[in-house]
Design an enzyme around this catalytic site. Structure first.
Site, PDB file in Angstrom:
ATOM      1  N   LEU A   2       8.557   3.610   7.373  1.00  0.00           N
ATOM      2  CA  LEU A   2       9.487   2.601   7.882  1.00  0.00           C
ATOM      3  C   LEU A   2       9.370   2.508   9.404  1.00  0.00           C
ATOM      4  CD1 LEU A   2      11.718   0.759   6.463  1.00  0.00           C
ATOM      5  CD2 LEU A   2      13.358   2.290   7.566  1.00  0.00           C
ATOM      6  N   GLY A   3       8.177   2.159   9.870  1.00  0.00           N
ATOM      7  CA  GLY A   3       7.978   1.891  11.296  1.00  0.00           C
ATOM      8  C   GLY A   3       8.322   0.439  11.562  1.00  0.00           C
ATOM      9  N   ARG A   4       7.750  -0.087  12.650  1.00  0.00           N
ATOM     10  CA  ARG A   4       8.072  -1.473  13.019  1.00  0.00           C
ATOM     11  C   ARG A   4       7.757  -2.438  11.891  1.00  0.00           C
ATOM     12  NH1 ARG A   4       6.137  -0.191  18.963  1.00  0.00           N
ATOM     13  NH2 ARG A   4       4.435   0.783  17.847  1.00  0.00           N
ATOM     14  N   ILE A   5       6.564  -2.310  11.292  1.00  0.00           N
ATOM     15  CA  ILE A   5       6.155  -3.272  10.253  1.00  0.00           C
ATOM     16  C   ILE A   5       6.950  -3.030   8.974  1.00  0.00           C
ATOM     17  CG2 ILE A   5       4.221  -4.005   8.807  1.00  0.00           C
ATOM     18  CD1 ILE A   5       2.388  -3.420  11.267  1.00  0.00           C
TER      19      ILE A   5
ATOM     20  N   ARG B 211       8.661  10.436   7.908  1.00  0.00           N
ATOM     21  CA  ARG B 211       8.817  11.820   8.371  1.00  0.00           C
ATOM     22  C   ARG B 211      10.273  12.265   8.344  1.00  0.00           C
ATOM     23  NH1 ARG B 211       5.849  10.965  13.278  1.00  0.00           N
ATOM     24  NH2 ARG B 211       3.907  10.228  12.373  1.00  0.00           N
TER      25      ARG B 211
ATOM     26  N   ILE C 294      -0.854  -2.968   3.481  1.00  0.00           N
ATOM     27  CA  ILE C 294      -1.212  -3.745   4.680  1.00  0.00           C
ATOM     28  C   ILE C 294      -1.483  -2.798   5.866  1.00  0.00           C
ATOM     29  CG2 ILE C 294      -0.182  -6.000   4.165  1.00  0.00           C
ATOM     30  CD1 ILE C 294       1.633  -3.192   6.016  1.00  0.00           C
TER      31      ILE C 294
ATOM     32  N   ARG D 297      -3.667   0.945   6.286  1.00  0.00           N
ATOM     33  CA  ARG D 297      -5.055   1.385   6.355  1.00  0.00           C
ATOM     34  C   ARG D 297      -5.466   1.887   4.980  1.00  0.00           C
ATOM     35  NH1 ARG D 297      -5.391  -1.024  10.416  1.00  0.00           N
ATOM     36  NH2 ARG D 297      -5.978  -0.259  12.474  1.00  0.00           N
TER      37      ARG D 297
ATOM     38  N   ASP E  74      -4.893  -5.527   1.631  1.00  0.00           N
ATOM     39  CA  ASP E  74      -5.456  -6.214   2.808  1.00  0.00           C
ATOM     40  C   ASP E  74      -6.474  -5.319   3.511  1.00  0.00           C
ATOM     41  OD1 ASP E  74      -5.554  -8.442   4.651  1.00  0.00           O
ATOM     42  OD2 ASP E  74      -4.313  -7.311   6.055  1.00  0.00           O
TER      43      ASP E  74
ATOM     44  N   GLU F 242     -14.587  -1.367   4.762  1.00  0.00           N
ATOM     45  CA  GLU F 242     -14.538  -2.830   4.837  1.00  0.00           C
ATOM     46  C   GLU F 242     -15.467  -3.341   5.947  1.00  0.00           C
ATOM     47  OE1 GLU F 242     -10.230  -2.844   5.523  1.00  0.00           O
ATOM     48  OE2 GLU F 242     -10.589  -3.509   7.574  1.00  0.00           O
TER      49      GLU F 242
ATOM     50  N   HIS G 152      -8.398  -8.194   5.374  1.00  0.00           N
ATOM     51  CA  HIS G 152      -7.765  -7.558   6.558  1.00  0.00           C
ATOM     52  C   HIS G 152      -7.296  -8.647   7.536  1.00  0.00           C
ATOM     53  CE1 HIS G 152      -7.708  -3.741   9.292  1.00  0.00           C
ATOM     54  NE2 HIS G 152      -6.706  -4.558   9.578  1.00  0.00           N
TER      55      HIS G 152
END
Ligand code: 8YV
Length: 318
Positions: A155-158, A178, A234, A236, A260, A265, A283
């Site tokens: 649950l970071g920015r994205i 974390r 979305i 890595r 994505d 890739e 991507h």
């Protein structure tokens, strides 16, 4: 005064390349053959003062150490997992990335991928194009998206923006990371990926990749997600054990994957192409005109700030 010499590791949009070219001398390293790269590094390597790279590309210790005058690595992307940070730190080389400007576009795509996967929109489009609509009638029913349970792994920015958007679809939200996020008390914290997967219908993978998160989505997590589960990645490819994912999709032990990002890739594992339960994206999470322009500006502005003796705008902490 001569312009600082920059090693460019991948292509950018024409607009971004033009802007960068106004301020710096760009060396299009990615267009060289391996033999030409070796010759270039031997003859010009000591003139290079910055690398301009992308989130999906590697900057390894060999390259860093072949550039004795290197001062800065500027990443066009929020993820800097491709950069060997310890090699940069050992040499006192700074690193910058492009956070924030791309967050909402990546979150938009993640939600679009869920809707496309859940409502089988690619198959439905084929149903129309191949005249199955006339021949067979109604498209097979699919499972609703709204009201289902979403899990956000990271649950970071994205991840935060994805969760916010899913509230509009009346989805319940649980997340893992974390530690609990104090700004997310409205959502349920579950402290490990297996339990998160067990408790949701859709698992979004939005973790920054690092050695600790490698293959965090493994066979056990996929089993916990179960035969009705959808996974959306979305972030890595390294965050998922791709072979375990392929097996789960082939054996239909999960319902669908919307991806994505891929190992190796753009040369993705051909087993993906055989599947009818994957949505494959090239991507393109940050790939809008608006965001890529902002990313290009941030790469340019970070490099310019550095050579003007100013602090980086968006430094990566080393
Ligand atoms: C790429 C990304 O940088 O932000 C990231 O970490 O992976 C992307 O934005 C972009 O696709 C250009 O390669």
């Amino acid at each position: 005064m001569s312009k600082p010499e920059i090693l460019q590791l991948g292509s950018y949009s024409d607009r971004d390349e033009t802007e960068l070219g106004k301020h710096f001398t760009l060396h299009r390293y990615f267009e060289l053959t391996d033999a030409e790269k070796t010759t270039f590094l031997a003859s010009k390597g000591s003139d290079i003062r910055a690398i301009a790279t992308r989130g999906d590309l590697a900057v390894d210790a060999t390259l860093i150490n072949a550039l004795p005058s290197l001062e800065l690595i500027s990443v066009y992307g929020v993820g800097y997992d491709g950069v060997d940070l310890s090699a940069a730190k050992a040499r006192g080389i700074k690193v910058s990335n492009t956070p924030d400007v791309l967050t909402k576009d990546v979150a938009d795509l993640a939600v679009a991928m869920l809707l496309t996967a859940g409502r089988r929109m690619i198959d439905a489009s084929e149903w129309v194009r191949t005249s199955q609509w006339q021949a067979q009638g109604m498209f097979p029913l699919n499972t609703r998206v709204h009201g289902r349970r979403a899990g956000i792994l990271g649950l970071g920015r994205i991840g935060f923006e994805i969760a916010n958007r899913l509230m509009g679809f009346e989805m319940s939200i649980a997340y893992s990371g974390r530690q609990p996020n104090p700004k997310a008390s409205q959502w349920q914290y579950i402290d490990n990926a297996v339990e998160l997967a067990r408790n949701v219908d859709v698992l979004f993978v939005s973790l920054a990749a690092c050695p600790e998160t490698k293959h965090i989505v493994n066979k056990e997590v996929l089993e916990a997600l179960g035969p009705n589960g959808i996974i959306v990645n979305i972030s890595r490819a390294a965050n998922i054990d791709e072979i375990a994912l392929l097996e789960a999709l082939e054996n239909k032990t999960i319902d669908y994957a919307a991806l994505d990002v891929f190992e190796n890739e753009p040369n993705i594992n051909p087993r993906f192409l055989e599947l009818d339960n994957v949505l494959l994206q090239p991507h393109q999470g940050s790939g809008t005109f608006e965001t890529r322009t902002a990313m290009g500006d941030l790469v340019k502005d970070n490099i310019a700030a550095h050579f003007a003796g100013q602090a980086l705008l968006t430094p990566v902490e080393l």
